[in-house]
Design a protein around this motif. Structure first.
Motif, PDB file in Angstrom:
ATOM      1  N   ILE A   9      31.762  38.617  21.915  1.00 45.71           N
ATOM      2  CA  ILE A   9      33.183  38.924  21.732  1.00 45.71           C
ATOM      3  C   ILE A   9      33.966  38.202  22.820  1.00 45.71           C
ATOM      4  O   ILE A   9      33.712  38.396  24.018  1.00 45.71           O
ATOM      5  N   VAL A  10      34.889  37.351  22.400  1.00 44.92           N
ATOM      6  CA  VAL A  10      35.686  36.553  23.329  1.00 44.92           C
ATOM      7  C   VAL A  10      37.107  37.099  23.318  1.00 44.92           C
ATOM      8  O   VAL A  10      37.767  37.117  22.278  1.00 44.92           O
ATOM      9  N   SER A  11      37.551  37.587  24.481  1.00 45.45           N
ATOM     10  CA  SER A  11      38.916  38.108  24.564  1.00 45.45           C
ATOM     11  C   SER A  11      39.828  37.072  25.214  1.00 45.45           C
ATOM     12  O   SER A  11      39.380  36.047  25.724  1.00 45.45           O
ATOM     13  N   GLY A  12      41.120  37.347  25.217  1.00 41.56           N
ATOM     14  CA  GLY A  12      42.119  36.336  25.514  1.00 41.56           C
ATOM     15  C   GLY A  12      42.427  36.094  26.969  1.00 41.56           C
ATOM     16  O   GLY A  12      43.326  36.717  27.535  1.00 41.56           O
ATOM     17  N   ALA A  86      32.716  38.353  26.801  1.00 42.61           N
ATOM     18  CA  ALA A  86      32.886  37.341  27.841  1.00 42.61           C
ATOM     19  C   ALA A  86      33.872  36.273  27.365  1.00 42.61           C
ATOM     20  O   ALA A  86      33.577  35.579  26.385  1.00 42.61           O
ATOM     21  N   PRO A  87      35.007  36.144  28.006  1.00 36.72           N
ATOM     22  CA  PRO A  87      35.458  36.960  29.127  1.00 36.72           C
ATOM     23  C   PRO A  87      35.945  38.326  28.655  1.00 36.72           C
ATOM     24  O   PRO A  87      36.438  38.463  27.542  1.00 36.72           O
ATOM     25  N   ALA A  88      35.808  39.308  29.541  1.00 35.24           N
ATOM     26  CA  ALA A  88      36.343  40.649  29.290  1.00 35.24           C
ATOM     27  C   ALA A  88      37.607  40.800  30.134  1.00 35.24           C
ATOM     28  O   ALA A  88      37.537  40.889  31.354  1.00 35.24           O
ATOM     29  N   THR A  89      38.751  40.770  29.497  1.00 34.76           N
ATOM     30  CA  THR A  89      40.006  40.910  30.216  1.00 34.76           C
ATOM     31  C   THR A  89      40.237  42.359  30.634  1.00 34.76           C
ATOM     32  O   THR A  89      39.570  43.279  30.143  1.00 34.76           O
TER      33      THR A  89
END
Length: 415
Positions: A9-12, A86-89
């Motif tokens: 899961i790729v966050s912003g 990754a990244p976890a905002t």
């Protein structure tokens, strides 16, 4: 063997581009990757790039009828061996900690029954914000594995903790977690693990490591050559043995052992405060090389030479003795272990220190060579029963043997 599968899961955040390299490294290791991008992540990286690297469909729309018909978000959340954010905002960490499911990524995280690894990346002030730290504490309590971010320069120009760890480090952590499948606890899943390999399960171990820096003025300080390697190795060994570990670290540039709760401090007084806040603990292993003295009145401005050839007058006063303070503390750990760095009469000085500090053991080592900063150590375990001398060993092996002795020495847990 069945190929391991990762749901990434790729966050912003700006660090999202590094996740592309992470995919490449994982695929190179034979790990299948399926990617989910949040709406914000799509502003930094494209689904096309992830689709090419993963050789799979890239997910992102919670209400895509085709995606729901073919796989469905519940299935997607459970077809992986490990979920990696990754990244976890700071934003997605807050949602994870509070059970918010307002898009595909957070819904998958709430629906999954698989282990989860979060790899934070954010501005240094966001990382240190009390709300973020509360969320991280909750996530760890919920069984989520959290990698510590790196120190360094941010995209915004600030410097500090919050950089996404390098993809190679993330890939190594993924492999470590995949080696122990089937539980949110990364150390579970092996035969007789509870009784044989996790002798410190249910214990809290407090470890100090590294030097302290005692300021003279804004640019100078009193310190020593401690690298922190031995203390960090002991913290890692304690985690591996199943303990909950609090690591109070002086100023060192070492990665946090996976699973340990790290508290960074500078001075001896800060270290004492952090140690007392971490109590109660079943065992305290005081490895840090705390500076014995500090200046009585650190200057707020840089001290200048006046041309006289005389050094600036410095009045030194003793720092608090952390080991001795714990020795008579109202919440004294059941097992209190100090370290003694000596250059002569190693065992003799350690025996005197044992009685003076109120400790149960003193681990004495000869630092007259390259022990400080090196990767090996030769220690003597000094107790009231005598002295046990060990051969010269790598610091990781010293740490493992110390933790084995700790596990054997602690009284049985009472339930």
């Amino acid at each position: 063997m069945t190929q391991s599968r990762i749901l990434l899961i790729v966050s912003g955040g700006i660090a999202a581009y590094k996740s592309l390299e992470l995919v490449r490294l994982l695929k190179k290791r034979g790990i299948a990757v399926r990617a989910v991008l949040t709406e914000s992540a799509g502003k930094f990286v494209t689904p096309l790039a992830f689709g090419v690297l993963t050789e799979d469909h890239v997910y992102g729309d919670m209400f895509d009828l085709k995606e729901e018909r073919e796989i469905g978000h519940i299935q997607l959340s459970r077809q992986a061996d490990l979920v990696v954010v990754a990244p976890a905002t700071a934003n997605i960490l807050a949602k994870m900690a509070n059970g918010i499911a307002d898009d595909l990524a957070t819904t998958l995280l709430l629906a999954t029954d698989k282990p989860v690894l979060a790899v934070p990346a954010m501005n240094v002030r966001m990382w240190h914000h009390p709300a973020t730290q509360r969320n991280l504490k909750q996530l760890r309590a919920d069984g989520v594995q959290v990698m510590e971010p790196d120190d360094g320069e941010m995209a915004c120009g600030e410097y500090g903790k919050g950089r996404l760890p390098e993809p190679e480090a993330i890939a190594a952590e993924v492999e470590r977690l995949l080696a122990r499948p089937g539980s949110n606890d990364p150390l579970a899943g092996q035969p007789d693990f509870e009784t044989v390999e996790r002798p410190l399960k249910g214990r809290h171990i407090l470890v100090t490591a590294g030097p302290t820096h005692e300021p003279i003025d804004p640019v100078r300080y009193i310190a020593n050559r401690s690298s922190g390697k031995q203390g960090f190795a002991i913290a890692a060994a304690a985690v591996k043995a199943g303990a909950r570990v609090t690591l109070v670290a002086g100023p060192v540039h070492l990665p946090t052992p996976a699973g340990a709760d790290r508290i960074d401090v500078e001075s001896a007084r800060e270290m004492l405060t952090a140690v007392e806040k971490a109590l109660p603990a079943d065992a305290a292993i005081m490895v840090a090389a705390v500076a014995d003295w500090r200046t009585a009145d650190a200057s707020g401005q840089k001290l200048k030479k006046d041309g006289s050839g005389k050094p600036a007058p410095l009045t030194l006063i003793e720092n608090p003795d952390i080991l001795a303070t714990l020795g008579k503390h109202g919440q004294r750990p059941s097992l209190l272990i100090g370290f003694a760095a000596e250059t002569e009469k190693v065992a003799e000085h350690a025996q005197a220190k044992l009685a003076r500090k109120g400790a149960d053991w003193i681990v004495a080592n000869d630092v007259s060579g390259d022990v400080m900063g090196g990767d090996s150590n030769s220690v003597h375990i000094v107790t009231a029963q005598g002295v046990e001398s060990w051969e010269h060993l790598p610091k990781d092996d010293v740490a493992t043997r110390i933790i084995e002795k700790v596990a054997n020495a602690l009284p049985p847990l009472t339930h």
